[in-house]
Scaffold this active site. Structure first.
Site, PDB file in Angstrom:
ATOM      1  N   TYR A   1       3.268  -6.595  17.141  1.00 21.95           N
ATOM      2  CA  TYR A   1       3.555  -5.114  15.837  1.00 21.95           C
ATOM      3  C   TYR A   1       4.519  -4.121  16.178  1.00 21.95           C
ATOM      4  O   TYR A   1       5.517  -3.481  16.221  1.00 21.95           O
ATOM      5  CB  TYR A   1       2.209  -5.426  15.161  1.00 21.95           C
ATOM      6  CG  TYR A   1       1.868  -3.836  14.289  1.00 21.95           C
ATOM      7  CD1 TYR A   1       3.130  -4.007  13.130  1.00 21.95           C
ATOM      8  CD2 TYR A   1       1.878  -2.667  14.523  1.00 21.95           C
ATOM      9  CE1 TYR A   1       3.363  -3.329  12.204  1.00 21.95           C
ATOM     10  CE2 TYR A   1       2.091  -1.291  13.992  1.00 21.95           C
ATOM     11  CZ  TYR A   1       2.576  -1.834  12.608  1.00 21.95           C
ATOM     12  OH  TYR A   1       2.335  -0.319  11.492  1.00 21.95           O
TER      13      TYR A   1
ATOM     14  N   PHE B   1     -15.146  -2.430  17.618  1.00 23.09           N
ATOM     15  CA  PHE B   1     -13.944  -2.909  17.923  1.00 23.09           C
ATOM     16  C   PHE B   1     -14.023  -2.672  19.735  1.00 23.09           C
ATOM     17  O   PHE B   1     -13.333  -1.854  19.947  1.00 23.09           O
ATOM     18  CB  PHE B   1     -13.172  -3.436  18.004  1.00 23.09           C
ATOM     19  CG  PHE B   1     -12.668  -4.484  17.158  1.00 23.09           C
ATOM     20  CD1 PHE B   1     -13.006  -5.634  16.363  1.00 23.09           C
ATOM     21  CD2 PHE B   1     -11.402  -3.984  15.873  1.00 23.09           C
ATOM     22  CE1 PHE B   1     -13.278  -6.131  14.970  1.00 23.09           C
ATOM     23  CE2 PHE B   1     -11.466  -5.268  14.922  1.00 23.09           C
ATOM     24  CZ  PHE B   1     -12.205  -5.874  14.735  1.00 23.09           C
TER      25      PHE B   1
ATOM     26  N   LYS C   1       8.565  -3.092  15.396  1.00 20.21           N
ATOM     27  CA  LYS C   1       8.722  -1.315  14.948  1.00 20.21           C
ATOM     28  C   LYS C   1       9.813  -1.242  15.861  1.00 20.21           C
ATOM     29  O   LYS C   1      10.424   0.225  15.910  1.00 20.21           O
ATOM     30  CB  LYS C   1       7.560  -0.867  14.525  1.00 20.21           C
ATOM     31  CG  LYS C   1       6.788  -1.302  14.155  1.00 20.21           C
ATOM     32  CD  LYS C   1       7.298  -1.102  12.213  1.00 20.21           C
ATOM     33  CE  LYS C   1       6.572  -1.597  11.413  1.00 20.21           C
ATOM     34  NZ  LYS C   1       7.117  -1.287   9.722  1.00 20.21           N
TER      35      LYS C   1
ATOM     36  N   ASN D   1      -2.173   6.800  11.002  1.00 21.01           N
ATOM     37  CA  ASN D   1      -2.639   5.930  10.238  1.00 21.01           C
ATOM     38  C   ASN D   1      -3.343   6.784   8.997  1.00 21.01           C
ATOM     39  O   ASN D   1      -3.191   7.449   8.629  1.00 21.01           O
ATOM     40  CB  ASN D   1      -4.350   5.575  10.872  1.00 21.01           C
ATOM     41  CG  ASN D   1      -3.991   4.984  12.332  1.00 21.01           C
ATOM     42  OD1 ASN D   1      -4.085   5.024  13.308  1.00 21.01           O
ATOM     43  ND2 ASN D   1      -4.677   3.889  12.440  1.00 21.01           N
TER      44      ASN D   1
ATOM     45  N   ARG E   1     -10.248  -5.240  20.449  1.00 22.83           N
ATOM     46  CA  ARG E   1      -9.972  -6.378  19.885  1.00 22.83           C
ATOM     47  C   ARG E   1      -9.450  -7.426  20.791  1.00 22.83           C
ATOM     48  O   ARG E   1      -8.728  -6.892  22.054  1.00 22.83           O
ATOM     49  CB  ARG E   1      -8.258  -5.017  19.529  1.00 22.83           C
ATOM     50  CG  ARG E   1      -8.482  -4.867  18.032  1.00 22.83           C
ATOM     51  CD  ARG E   1      -7.339  -4.906  17.389  1.00 22.83           C
ATOM     52  NE  ARG E   1      -7.683  -4.009  15.704  1.00 22.83           N
ATOM     53  CZ  ARG E   1      -6.874  -3.743  15.252  1.00 22.83           C
ATOM     54  NH1 ARG E   1      -5.839  -2.748  15.787  1.00 22.83           N
ATOM     55  NH2 ARG E   1      -7.681  -2.845  14.208  1.00 22.83           N
TER      56      ARG E   1
ATOM     57  N   LEU F   1       5.090  -7.258   8.552  1.00 27.07           N
ATOM     58  CA  LEU F   1       3.517  -7.532   8.891  1.00 27.07           C
ATOM     59  C   LEU F   1       3.090  -6.305   9.167  1.00 27.07           C
ATOM     60  O   LEU F   1       4.020  -6.032   9.908  1.00 27.07           O
ATOM     61  CB  LEU F   1       4.088  -8.521   9.600  1.00 27.07           C
ATOM     62  CG  LEU F   1       4.244  -9.935   8.658  1.00 27.07           C
ATOM     63  CD1 LEU F   1       3.884 -11.604   9.177  1.00 27.07           C
ATOM     64  CD2 LEU F   1       3.419 -10.090   7.360  1.00 27.07           C
TER      65      LEU F   1
ATOM     66  N   TYR G   1       0.945  -1.129   0.357  1.00 27.56           N
ATOM     67  CA  TYR G   1      -0.184  -0.080   0.050  1.00 27.56           C
ATOM     68  C   TYR G   1       0.745   1.290   0.256  1.00 27.56           C
ATOM     69  O   TYR G   1       0.300   1.905  -0.551  1.00 27.56           O
ATOM     70  CB  TYR G   1      -1.094  -0.098   1.171  1.00 27.56           C
ATOM     71  CG  TYR G   1      -1.620   1.290   1.433  1.00 27.56           C
ATOM     72  CD1 TYR G   1      -2.500   1.628   0.658  1.00 27.56           C
ATOM     73  CD2 TYR G   1      -2.088   1.601   2.515  1.00 27.56           C
ATOM     74  CE1 TYR G   1      -3.437   2.951   1.222  1.00 27.56           C
ATOM     75  CE2 TYR G   1      -2.731   2.856   3.080  1.00 27.56           C
ATOM     76  CZ  TYR G   1      -3.306   3.325   2.056  1.00 27.56           C
ATOM     77  OH  TYR G   1      -4.153   4.651   2.375  1.00 27.56           O
TER      78      TYR G   1
ATOM     79  N   SER H   1       6.207   3.864  12.875  1.00 29.35           N
ATOM     80  CA  SER H   1       5.038   3.192  13.246  1.00 29.35           C
ATOM     81  C   SER H   1       4.767   4.139  14.731  1.00 29.35           C
ATOM     82  O   SER H   1       5.222   4.107  15.667  1.00 29.35           O
ATOM     83  CB  SER H   1       4.194   1.949  13.684  1.00 29.35           C
ATOM     84  OG  SER H   1       3.203   1.752  14.066  1.00 29.35           O
TER      85      SER H   1
ATOM     86  N   ASP I   1      12.293 -12.433  -0.574  1.00 31.18           N
ATOM     87  CA  ASP I   1      11.337 -12.079   0.681  1.00 31.18           C
ATOM     88  C   ASP I   1      12.562 -12.121   1.736  1.00 31.18           C
ATOM     89  O   ASP I   1      14.175 -12.442   1.327  1.00 31.18           O
ATOM     90  CB  ASP I   1      11.214 -14.236   1.176  1.00 31.18           C
ATOM     91  CG  ASP I   1       9.915 -13.450   2.146  1.00 31.18           C
ATOM     92  OD1 ASP I   1       9.511 -13.969   3.124  1.00 31.18           O
ATOM     93  OD2 ASP I   1      11.186 -13.500   3.781  1.00 31.18           O
TER      94      ASP I   1
HETATM   95  C1  UD1 Z   1      -2.573  -0.144  13.919  1.00 30.06           C
HETATM   96  C2  UD1 Z   1      -1.113   0.652  14.509  1.00 30.06           C
HETATM   97  C3  UD1 Z   1      -0.536   1.602  13.582  1.00 30.06           C
HETATM   98  C4  UD1 Z   1      -0.019   0.561  12.477  1.00 30.06           C
HETATM   99  C5  UD1 Z   1      -1.237   0.698  11.876  1.00 30.06           C
HETATM  100  C6  UD1 Z   1      -1.197  -1.053  10.302  1.00 30.06           C
HETATM  101  C7  UD1 Z   1      -1.460   0.692  17.159  1.00 30.06           C
HETATM  102  C8  UD1 Z   1      -2.000   1.515  18.040  1.00 30.06           C
HETATM  103  N1  UD1 Z   1      -1.886   1.854  15.714  1.00 30.06           N
HETATM  104  O1  UD1 Z   1      -3.154   1.320  13.669  1.00 30.06           O
HETATM  105  O2  UD1 Z   1       0.578   1.934  13.731  1.00 30.06           O
HETATM  106  O3  UD1 Z   1       0.163   2.025  11.203  1.00 30.06           O
HETATM  107  O4  UD1 Z   1      -1.911  -0.585  12.973  1.00 30.06           O
HETATM  108  O5  UD1 Z   1      -1.483  -1.329  10.358  1.00 30.06           O
HETATM  109  O6  UD1 Z   1      -0.558  -0.450  17.074  1.00 30.06           O
HETATM  110  N2  UD1 Z   1     -11.646  -1.434  14.261  1.00 30.06           N
HETATM  111  C9  UD1 Z   1     -12.068  -1.790  14.306  1.00 30.06           C
HETATM  112  N3  UD1 Z   1     -13.052  -2.354  12.571  1.00 30.06           N
HETATM  113  C10 UD1 Z   1     -11.968  -2.838  12.398  1.00 30.06           C
HETATM  114  C11 UD1 Z   1     -10.776  -2.576  12.320  1.00 30.06           C
HETATM  115  C12 UD1 Z   1     -10.056  -1.557  12.704  1.00 30.06           C
HETATM  116  O7  UD1 Z   1     -13.485  -1.331  15.059  1.00 30.06           O
HETATM  117  O8  UD1 Z   1     -12.904  -4.026  11.748  1.00 30.06           O
HETATM  118  C13 UD1 Z   1     -11.270   0.020  15.401  1.00 30.06           C
HETATM  119  C14 UD1 Z   1      -9.575  -0.312  16.152  1.00 30.06           C
HETATM  120  O9  UD1 Z   1     -10.107  -1.190  17.070  1.00 30.06           O
HETATM  121  C15 UD1 Z   1      -9.416   0.592  15.844  1.00 30.06           C
HETATM  122  C16 UD1 Z   1      -9.389   1.801  14.906  1.00 30.06           C
HETATM  123  O10 UD1 Z   1     -10.600   0.747  14.022  1.00 30.06           O
HETATM  124  O11 UD1 Z   1      -9.574   1.930  16.821  1.00 30.06           O
HETATM  125  C17 UD1 Z   1      -7.973   1.697  14.052  1.00 30.06           C
HETATM  126  O12 UD1 Z   1      -7.463   0.450  13.240  1.00 30.06           O
HETATM  127  P1  UD1 Z   1      -6.911   0.206  12.300  1.00 30.06           P
HETATM  128  O13 UD1 Z   1      -7.325   0.584  11.017  1.00 30.06           O
HETATM  129  O14 UD1 Z   1      -6.502  -1.307  12.254  1.00 30.06           O
HETATM  130  O15 UD1 Z   1      -5.516   0.611  12.975  1.00 30.06           O
HETATM  131  P2  UD1 Z   1      -4.782   1.404  14.257  1.00 30.06           P
HETATM  132  O16 UD1 Z   1      -5.024  -1.230  15.282  1.00 30.06           O
HETATM  133  O17 UD1 Z   1      -5.175   2.434  15.134  1.00 30.06           O
END
Ligand code: UD1
Length: 334
Positions: A151, A220, A155, A181, A292, A84, A12, A125, A59
């Site tokens: 994860y 979540f 980092k 994000n 989560r 990852l 991405y 991150s 890889d």
């Molecule tokens: C995480 C990392 C961030 C990283 C990113 C890469 C942390 C705190 N953050 O971001 O550093 O760059 O991953 O992938 O470790 N959510 C839902 N439903 C879903 C998916 C997500 O409610 O189906 C919520 C999550 O709980 C979170 C928010 O949406 O509160 C964003 O989630 P996500 O997009 O996965 O990113 P982060 O977990 O914030």
């Protein structure tokens, strides 16, 4: 012309960066193991930027494969995106995360050292900050304490490794970019976030749900200490993230620099679903489920990017709304 090796260049953030590197006059070589991306991305890069970058499917755990790439080309710098990145998955498969992110990076650095390539931009991150002491998170905030997932720890570990390399070799130049994000897609609609399988991240999940490819969005947890009970994140347009990389590459210096790439403001999960609903033109359904696994989510994260603004002359120029419009345009292409 400067030649850059981009690891994870079909992914991405990597693919969007490759486009701008080519447009900026760099020659780009991409390596990727294609574990979470597709080789067709290279054709899309060509459609946008006019050049199909050289590609090797390698890889980072395959040290010999990496060596062959360095033997074939001489690089001025490496932009290291490969890794990852799913927080939830990392709670279930920590060893795989340390292998890919830490061991894979060490392999890469060993080869760089062998070939005398001493300049690297690393995809770090927000998660290195763990549970933040205060908000917005500043560039000089404490790191490494209270990190909530393997994860994030991977980092953090890589940043330590990079710092140690700088410590023993004064010529090494490291820039670690701590993303919050990243969301959105390329303005052409030809590139976006297209993970293999069911997306872990919020925005791609909402996009596929809105397109009818997945069920309703699962939120979540709505019992966090936030305005609507859902987590707050600093969502940043991919185009701004990429311009941060180009700015960083242009201003590398000896030693290790770290920069936040962030907007300074946060939005809740429900706000994001609301914005997406506005863009799509109908109310998107969602369902609140448990937090989560393992409590991996920090409730509130947003950060100031003062250092990038002062030292790199970088600032964000796009809104979350624009990012989501881009995602929706992209979603209708894939
Ligand atoms: C995480 C990392 C961030 C990283 C990113 C890469 C942390 C705190 N953050 O971001 O550093 O760059 O991953 O992938 O470790 N959510 C839902 N439903 C879903 C998916 C997500 O409610 O189906 C919520 C999550 O709980 C979170 C928010 O949406 O509160 C964003 O989630 P996500 O997009 O996965 O990113 P982060 O977990 O914030």
């Amino acid at each position: 012309m400067k030649r850059i090796l981009v690891t994870g260049g079909t992914g991405y953030i990597g693919s969007h960066t490759v486009v701008e590197l080519i447009r900026g006059g760099y020659e780009v070589v991409v390596i990727d193991n294609l574990s979470n991306s597709k080789v067709e991305v290279l054709d899309r890069i060509k459609r946008i930027a006019g050049v199909r970058p050289e590609f090797r499917q390698v890889d980072l755990m395959d040290a010999e494969g990496v060596r062959e790439v360095f033997a074939e080309w001489q690089f001025d710098a490496v932009m290291h995106f490969a890794g990852l990145k799913a927080v939830g998955e990392s709670m279930e498969k920590p060893l795989e995360y340390y292998e890919a992110n830490v061991a894979g990076t060490v392999n890469l650095l060993m080869v760089m050292k062998k070939f005398g390539v001493k300049r690297i931009v690393f995809s770090s991150s927000a998660s290195v900050y763990g549970e933040p002491e205060s908000l917005p998170i500043r560039d000089d905030a404490r790191v490494g304490v209270g990190i909530t997932s393997p994860y994030g720890r991977s980092k953090y570990m890589v940043e330590q490794v990079l710092g140690d390399w700088c410590m023993v070799d004064a010529e090494v130049e490291v820039t670690s970019l701590r993303y919050f994000n990243p969301i959105g897609a390329h303005e052409s609609g030809l590139l976006g976030e297209d993970p293999n399988g069911v997306p872990n991240n919020l925005v791609p999940f909402i996009a596929q749900s809105a397109a009818g490819k997945l069920g309703v969005v699962k939120v979540f947890g709505d019992d966090y200490e936030t305005p609507d009970g859902t987590c707050v994140r600093d969502y940043i347009h991919i185009t701004d993230v990429v311009s941060g990389h180009l700015a960083a590459l242009g201003k590398m210096k000896k030693g290790m620099q770290t920069y936040n790439l962030s907007t300074g403001a946060g939005k809740t999960v429900l706000e994001m679903i609301g914005i997406f609903s506005d863009v799509v033109g109908r109310e998107l359904a969602y369902e609140v489920v448990a937090r989560r696994v393992g409590g991996a989510d920090v409730p509130v994260l947003y950060a100031s990017a003062d250092r990038a603004s002062e030292e790199l002359g970088w600032r964000t120029e796009r809104t979350v709304e624009e990012a989501i419009e881009g995602v929706w345009k992209w979603q209708s292409e894939v």
